[in-house]
Design a protein around this motif. Sequence first.
Motif, PDB file in Angstrom:
ATOM      1  N   ALA A  14     -32.771 -80.259  16.400  1.00  0.00           N
ATOM      2  CA  ALA A  14     -33.778 -80.959  15.605  1.00  0.00           C
ATOM      3  C   ALA A  14     -33.881 -82.419  16.032  1.00  0.00           C
ATOM      4  CB  ALA A  14     -33.435 -80.857  14.121  1.00  0.00           C
ATOM      5  N   ALA A  15     -32.717 -83.064  16.231  1.00  0.00           N
ATOM      6  CA  ALA A  15     -32.720 -84.470  16.641  1.00  0.00           C
ATOM      7  C   ALA A  15     -33.378 -84.642  18.009  1.00  0.00           C
ATOM      8  CB  ALA A  15     -31.293 -85.009  16.668  1.00  0.00           C
ATOM      9  N   ALA A  16     -33.075 -83.731  18.940  1.00  0.00           N
ATOM     10  CA  ALA A  16     -33.647 -83.818  20.282  1.00  0.00           C
ATOM     11  C   ALA A  16     -35.157 -83.621  20.247  1.00  0.00           C
ATOM     12  CB  ALA A  16     -32.993 -82.780  21.193  1.00  0.00           C
ATOM     13  N   GLN A  17     -35.625 -82.691  19.432  1.00  0.00           N
ATOM     14  CA  GLN A  17     -37.066 -82.451  19.351  1.00  0.00           C
ATOM     15  C   GLN A  17     -37.790 -83.612  18.683  1.00  0.00           C
ATOM     16  OE1 GLN A  17     -37.156 -78.534  17.448  1.00  0.00           O
ATOM     17  NE2 GLN A  17     -37.550 -77.576  19.438  1.00  0.00           N
ATOM     18  N   ILE A  18     -37.164 -84.223  17.696  1.00  0.00           N
ATOM     19  CA  ILE A  18     -37.750 -85.423  17.093  1.00  0.00           C
ATOM     20  C   ILE A  18     -37.737 -86.565  18.099  1.00  0.00           C
ATOM     21  CG2 ILE A  18     -37.355 -87.203  15.334  1.00  0.00           C
ATOM     22  CD1 ILE A  18     -36.326 -84.918  13.501  1.00  0.00           C
ATOM     23  N   ASP A  19     -36.712 -86.589  18.963  1.00  0.00           N
ATOM     24  CA  ASP A  19     -36.528 -87.619  19.980  1.00  0.00           C
ATOM     25  C   ASP A  19     -36.330 -88.986  19.336  1.00  0.00           C
ATOM     26  OD1 ASP A  19     -36.120 -88.208  22.652  1.00  0.00           O
ATOM     27  OD2 ASP A  19     -38.213 -88.746  23.019  1.00  0.00           O
ATOM     28  N   TYR A  20     -35.276 -89.071  18.524  1.00  0.00           N
ATOM     29  CA  TYR A  20     -34.930 -90.339  17.888  1.00  0.00           C
ATOM     30  C   TYR A  20     -34.775 -91.441  18.938  1.00  0.00           C
ATOM     31  CZ  TYR A  20     -33.893 -88.170  13.352  1.00  0.00           C
ATOM     32  OH  TYR A  20     -33.988 -87.529  12.147  1.00  0.00           O
ATOM     33  N   GLU A  40     -25.201 -83.086  26.153  1.00  0.00           N
ATOM     34  CA  GLU A  40     -25.492 -82.007  27.095  1.00  0.00           C
ATOM     35  C   GLU A  40     -26.990 -81.934  27.374  1.00  0.00           C
ATOM     36  OE1 GLU A  40     -25.306 -77.189  26.765  1.00  0.00           O
ATOM     37  OE2 GLU A  40     -23.494 -78.278  26.166  1.00  0.00           O
ATOM     38  N   MET A  41     -27.798 -82.093  26.331  1.00  0.00           N
ATOM     39  CA  MET A  41     -29.253 -82.085  26.511  1.00  0.00           C
ATOM     40  C   MET A  41     -29.730 -83.353  27.208  1.00  0.00           C
ATOM     41  SD  MET A  41     -30.731 -80.292  23.029  1.00  0.00           S
ATOM     42  CE  MET A  41     -29.535 -80.858  21.824  1.00  0.00           C
ATOM     43  N   ARG A  42     -29.029 -84.462  26.934  1.00  0.00           N
ATOM     44  CA  ARG A  42     -29.421 -85.747  27.545  1.00  0.00           C
ATOM     45  C   ARG A  42     -29.338 -85.690  29.059  1.00  0.00           C
ATOM     46  NH1 ARG A  42     -26.718 -89.782  29.772  1.00  0.00           N
ATOM     47  NH2 ARG A  42     -24.704 -88.857  29.218  1.00  0.00           N
ATOM     48  N   VAL A  43     -28.214 -85.177  29.577  1.00  0.00           N
ATOM     49  CA  VAL A  43     -28.047 -85.177  31.035  1.00  0.00           C
ATOM     50  C   VAL A  43     -28.990 -84.178  31.702  1.00  0.00           C
ATOM     51  CG1 VAL A  43     -25.668 -85.992  30.899  1.00  0.00           C
ATOM     52  CG2 VAL A  43     -26.111 -83.527  30.983  1.00  0.00           C
ATOM     53  N   LYS A  44     -29.571 -83.277  30.917  1.00  0.00           N
ATOM     54  CA  LYS A  44     -30.585 -82.359  31.444  1.00  0.00           C
ATOM     55  C   LYS A  44     -31.993 -82.930  31.319  1.00  0.00           C
ATOM     56  CE  LYS A  44     -27.962 -78.171  30.240  1.00  0.00           C
ATOM     57  NZ  LYS A  44     -27.955 -76.960  29.365  1.00  0.00           N
ATOM     58  N   GLY A  45     -32.099 -84.093  30.673  1.00  0.00           N
ATOM     59  CA  GLY A  45     -33.406 -84.722  30.504  1.00  0.00           C
ATOM     60  C   GLY A  45     -34.229 -84.156  29.374  1.00  0.00           C
ATOM     61  N   GLU A  46     -33.580 -83.568  28.360  1.00  0.00           N
ATOM     62  CA  GLU A  46     -34.314 -82.907  27.285  1.00  0.00           C
ATOM     63  C   GLU A  46     -34.663 -83.836  26.123  1.00  0.00           C
ATOM     64  OE1 GLU A  46     -32.282 -79.358  26.099  1.00  0.00           O
ATOM     65  OE2 GLU A  46     -32.141 -78.592  28.144  1.00  0.00           O
ATOM     66  N   HIS A  47     -34.151 -85.052  26.130  1.00  0.00           N
ATOM     67  CA  HIS A  47     -34.550 -86.040  25.130  1.00  0.00           C
ATOM     68  C   HIS A  47     -34.275 -87.426  25.681  1.00  0.00           C
ATOM     69  CE1 HIS A  47     -30.434 -87.161  23.966  1.00  0.00           C
ATOM     70  NE2 HIS A  47     -30.128 -85.884  23.952  1.00  0.00           N
ATOM     71  N   ASN A  48     -34.728 -88.443  24.972  1.00  0.00           N
ATOM     72  CA  ASN A  48     -34.586 -89.822  25.426  1.00  0.00           C
ATOM     73  C   ASN A  48     -33.785 -90.668  24.447  1.00  0.00           C
ATOM     74  OD1 ASN A  48     -36.388 -89.693  27.846  1.00  0.00           O
ATOM     75  ND2 ASN A  48     -37.887 -89.128  26.288  1.00  0.00           N
ATOM     76  N   GLY A  71     -36.812-101.218  13.496  1.00  0.00           N
ATOM     77  CA  GLY A  71     -38.025-100.430  13.316  1.00  0.00           C
ATOM     78  C   GLY A  71     -38.057 -99.141  14.098  1.00  0.00           C
ATOM     79  N   GLY A  72     -36.891 -98.638  14.551  1.00  0.00           N
ATOM     80  CA  GLY A  72     -36.858 -97.378  15.281  1.00  0.00           C
ATOM     81  C   GLY A  72     -36.271 -96.260  14.457  1.00  0.00           C
ATOM     82  N   ARG A  73     -36.322 -95.071  14.999  1.00  0.00           N
ATOM     83  CA  ARG A  73     -35.768 -93.892  14.333  1.00  0.00           C
ATOM     84  C   ARG A  73     -34.307 -93.715  14.740  1.00  0.00           C
ATOM     85  NH1 ARG A  73     -41.104 -89.845  14.650  1.00  0.00           N
ATOM     86  NH2 ARG A  73     -41.851 -90.399  12.555  1.00  0.00           N
ATOM     87  N   GLU A 184     -43.672 -80.725  20.470  1.00  0.00           N
ATOM     88  CA  GLU A 184     -44.958 -81.214  19.969  1.00  0.00           C
ATOM     89  C   GLU A 184     -45.196 -80.763  18.531  1.00  0.00           C
ATOM     90  OE1 GLU A 184     -44.521 -79.897  22.979  1.00  0.00           O
ATOM     91  OE2 GLU A 184     -44.816 -81.740  24.141  1.00  0.00           O
ATOM     92  N   THR A 185     -44.817 -79.516  18.217  1.00  0.00           N
ATOM     93  CA  THR A 185     -44.982 -79.034  16.845  1.00  0.00           C
ATOM     94  C   THR A 185     -44.106 -79.833  15.889  1.00  0.00           C
ATOM     95  OG1 THR A 185     -45.416 -76.797  17.668  1.00  0.00           O
ATOM     96  CG2 THR A 185     -44.847 -77.021  15.338  1.00  0.00           C
ATOM     97  N   VAL A 186     -42.875 -80.072  16.297  1.00  0.00           N
ATOM     98  CA  VAL A 186     -41.952 -80.846  15.466  1.00  0.00           C
ATOM     99  C   VAL A 186     -42.482 -82.255  15.257  1.00  0.00           C
ATOM    100  CG1 VAL A 186     -39.660 -81.903  15.401  1.00  0.00           C
ATOM    101  CG2 VAL A 186     -39.918 -79.511  16.083  1.00  0.00           C
ATOM    102  N   GLN A 187     -42.882 -82.899  16.343  1.00  0.00           N
ATOM    103  CA  GLN A 187     -43.353 -84.269  16.220  1.00  0.00           C
ATOM    104  C   GLN A 187     -44.679 -84.353  15.480  1.00  0.00           C
ATOM    105  OE1 GLN A 187     -43.137 -85.957  20.177  1.00  0.00           O
ATOM    106  NE2 GLN A 187     -40.904 -85.953  20.164  1.00  0.00           N
ATOM    107  N   GLY A 188     -45.439 -83.274  15.552  1.00  0.00           N
ATOM    108  CA  GLY A 188     -46.655 -83.229  14.751  1.00  0.00           C
ATOM    109  C   GLY A 188     -46.344 -83.166  13.268  1.00  0.00           C
ATOM    110  N   PHE A 189     -45.263 -82.456  12.918  1.00  0.00           N
ATOM    111  CA  PHE A 189     -44.884 -82.359  11.502  1.00  0.00           C
ATOM    112  C   PHE A 189     -44.308 -83.677  10.984  1.00  0.00           C
ATOM    113  CE2 PHE A 189     -41.418 -81.743   8.443  1.00  0.00           C
ATOM    114  CZ  PHE A 189     -42.175 -81.339   7.346  1.00  0.00           C
ATOM    115  N   VAL A 190     -43.366 -84.256  11.714  1.00  0.00           N
ATOM    116  CA  VAL A 190     -42.772 -85.508  11.217  1.00  0.00           C
ATOM    117  C   VAL A 190     -43.756 -86.651  11.324  1.00  0.00           C
ATOM    118  CG1 VAL A 190     -40.422 -84.766  11.729  1.00  0.00           C
ATOM    119  CG2 VAL A 190     -41.689 -86.098  13.428  1.00  0.00           C
ATOM    120  N   GLY A 191     -44.710 -86.533  12.226  1.00  0.00           N
ATOM    121  CA  GLY A 191     -45.734 -87.551  12.362  1.00  0.00           C
ATOM    122  C   GLY A 191     -45.252 -88.766  13.123  1.00  0.00           C
TER     123      GLY A 191
END
Length: 752
Positions: A14-20, A40-48, A71-73, A184-191
């Motif tokens: 969830a955190a990776a998809q939100i991309d805090y 593990e996801m970071r070194v694969k480039g799956e979130h920032n 002002g960040g997440r 995209e679906t996740v970020q569309g929901f959280v806005g």
Amino acid sequence: MEEFHSGNEMAARAAAQIDYHLMGYFPITPSTEVAEYLDEMRVKGEHNITMVPADGEHGAAGICFGASTGGGRVFNATSSQGFLYMLENLPVQSGTRFPMVLNLVTRAVSGPLDIKGDHSDLYYGLNIGWPILLARDPQAVYDMNLMALRLAEHSDVRLPVMVAYDGFFTSHAKRRVNFFRDRETVQGFVGPMPTPPVTALDPRHPVTIGPYMNDPDQMNNKYQQSQAMYNAAAVFEQVAAAYEKVSGRRYEALDLYRMDDADVVLFVLNSAADTARDAVDELRDQGIKAGIVSPNIIRPFPAAAIQAALANATVVLVAERADSYGGHGPNLTHEVKAALQDVHSRAHVMSRVFGLGGKEFYPQDALHLFDHALAWLRGEMVADFDYYGVDPGADSGADSAANAVFAGGLPALTKEEMSGFVSVTPSPDGGGLQVKVPNLRALTAKPRRIAPGHGACPGCGIFPGVETFLKGIEGDVVVLYQTGCGMVTTTGYPYTSHRVTYLHNLFQNGAATLSGLVEMFWEKKRRGEIEIGDDITFVMVTGDGGMDIGMGPAIGAALRNHKMIILEYDNEGYMNTGAQLSYSTPEGHMTSTSGVGPKGAGKTFPHKDTAQIMAATNIPYVFTGTEAFAQDLIKKAAKAQYYATHEGLVYGKILIACPLNWKSADDQGNNIVGAAVKCNFFPLYEVEHGVTNITYDPAAKNERIPVTDWLQTMGKTRHMLKPENAETLAHFEGEVDRRWRRLRAKHENPEL
């Protein structure tokens, strides 16, 4: 998308998809995996997400709060003692109204130390001003994490939000989970992130955050915060309705099971509620109108929903994995009672504490809890408040289960059998100490202070390292171990591997604890209240990153110069929680939170030089050592005892192997730490009254080896030898050489 995943995996996903923007974190079981999965996801480039490893949970909370003011997440995860350690930071964040999401993977609070799941940590969070969502299974962990951010950022709330789920029962248990395939679906929901009303990163609009505030402003501030908390109840309903539209899953304030006509009700949190459903079904088959109420949110407390759900109940048993000691029932028991009293409910409320320390809960246990309520319904004499599933044991105090630890039947060591091997005397010319140490064969006659039978991994270097050091210590010893592998593997109640008096407090404050005992010893001697002719030697053993989180108390003890020894076994990581990055982890080395992949090549910054830090406190003696150079270490131990007895605090650092997490052969630990010395990565030296003396120079002995020869011995470092990591290797080699040159300069120039 449907797969099998654990609660920790789903929190990380969830955190990776939100991309805090940022996560400030510190490892603690059972929440540690969240950061591991994210790395593990970071070194694969799956979130920032920028992942900032803190020096402890207190620091992690400060990192998160500071980031949120920009002002960040912001995201984090913790458990148990870690939650309590960061606790004083958390009301600051809610009181200044900066949103973030914290996953609390619930676990028993020490002491005694227990890593299994209950809710004793969660209950400390009831009064910090954070909305608290509950997740009973991995599916709910994922869903609640998505809803939590939207709740936190809502303009009517603007509060940090906690998602709490059960340690091990939910965090590590894999269940069938549905989640969104694309972010995209996740970020569309959280806005998109709302424009914060206050930010510390706008120089054209300077603000003051966290000002000193007096009456009446403080009162008004707290009123606004209180209103925001109550607003969270309505906003949660809105967010849940919106989430149902995109996911098909609906979360009410309460999860109700067979409550339409329930007469006998079990009120219980999280994973136990699912377990209890089988008991309800069995009772229903017997014609008993049983039901379950389990909240999905406990802050704000859903009083109105509880009043409606229990309107027809005759007896309610509130079962809680925590206690409010002396309160005649835990916290939620009293809150349920208060809610029902407000509407003059006829329901009788009972309370049972269950499942502390991760004690398993089965459907049969739920049936027993229902039996208590049914007995009351039949008019039998039943206690309103009690513990369920407990053996009362001894009364309390020194004979209680917490302290009645036995040394596996081994006799206590006598002072005589631990003395007469090593001698230390001041040099006649005042030029230091003269140390006489017999050969290693003669020292085998000295009994071990740590008995065989510990639970460490094969090849673990802690015990040969510590025992080699203790060979140089004469007479009576009291040891304190900070939390770590050395502590956990030697003290599983009711057994202990220690043949001397042993203490444990917490991960971070061993130095403070032992210094208190040391001063008590000397004061009781001064008063003539203790009958000991010779002095006890007090030794604190730390490791597994303990000199990160425990650095502050250690420096404090050093500056006060207590007569004690701090011995750090350095295994280059937080090994007791699963090989996470520590500040003692060398640059480029792989851990479970400094991964290797397309976007990562191990730890990104050099290791902390703890010995030099402690030398800067001007304590009498600092040394480094390893079992690979046993005579050198034993001599330094003898010196350490002399200085700790006569002058003040001593600090020593020994490098020890961790085959499991270094990914090396079990029988090669001695050779590997020896190679670390011979390549100058881990120099052997001492700082005696501020004067540095190198006690082994590989080049002078014609034994110097390249750094790469040492790196080749461990799986955690072999990636550094690949062409694509040449820059990391060069920087690491340069840092090793720089530190060696500085050390040589100090050796050659006593005034440095």
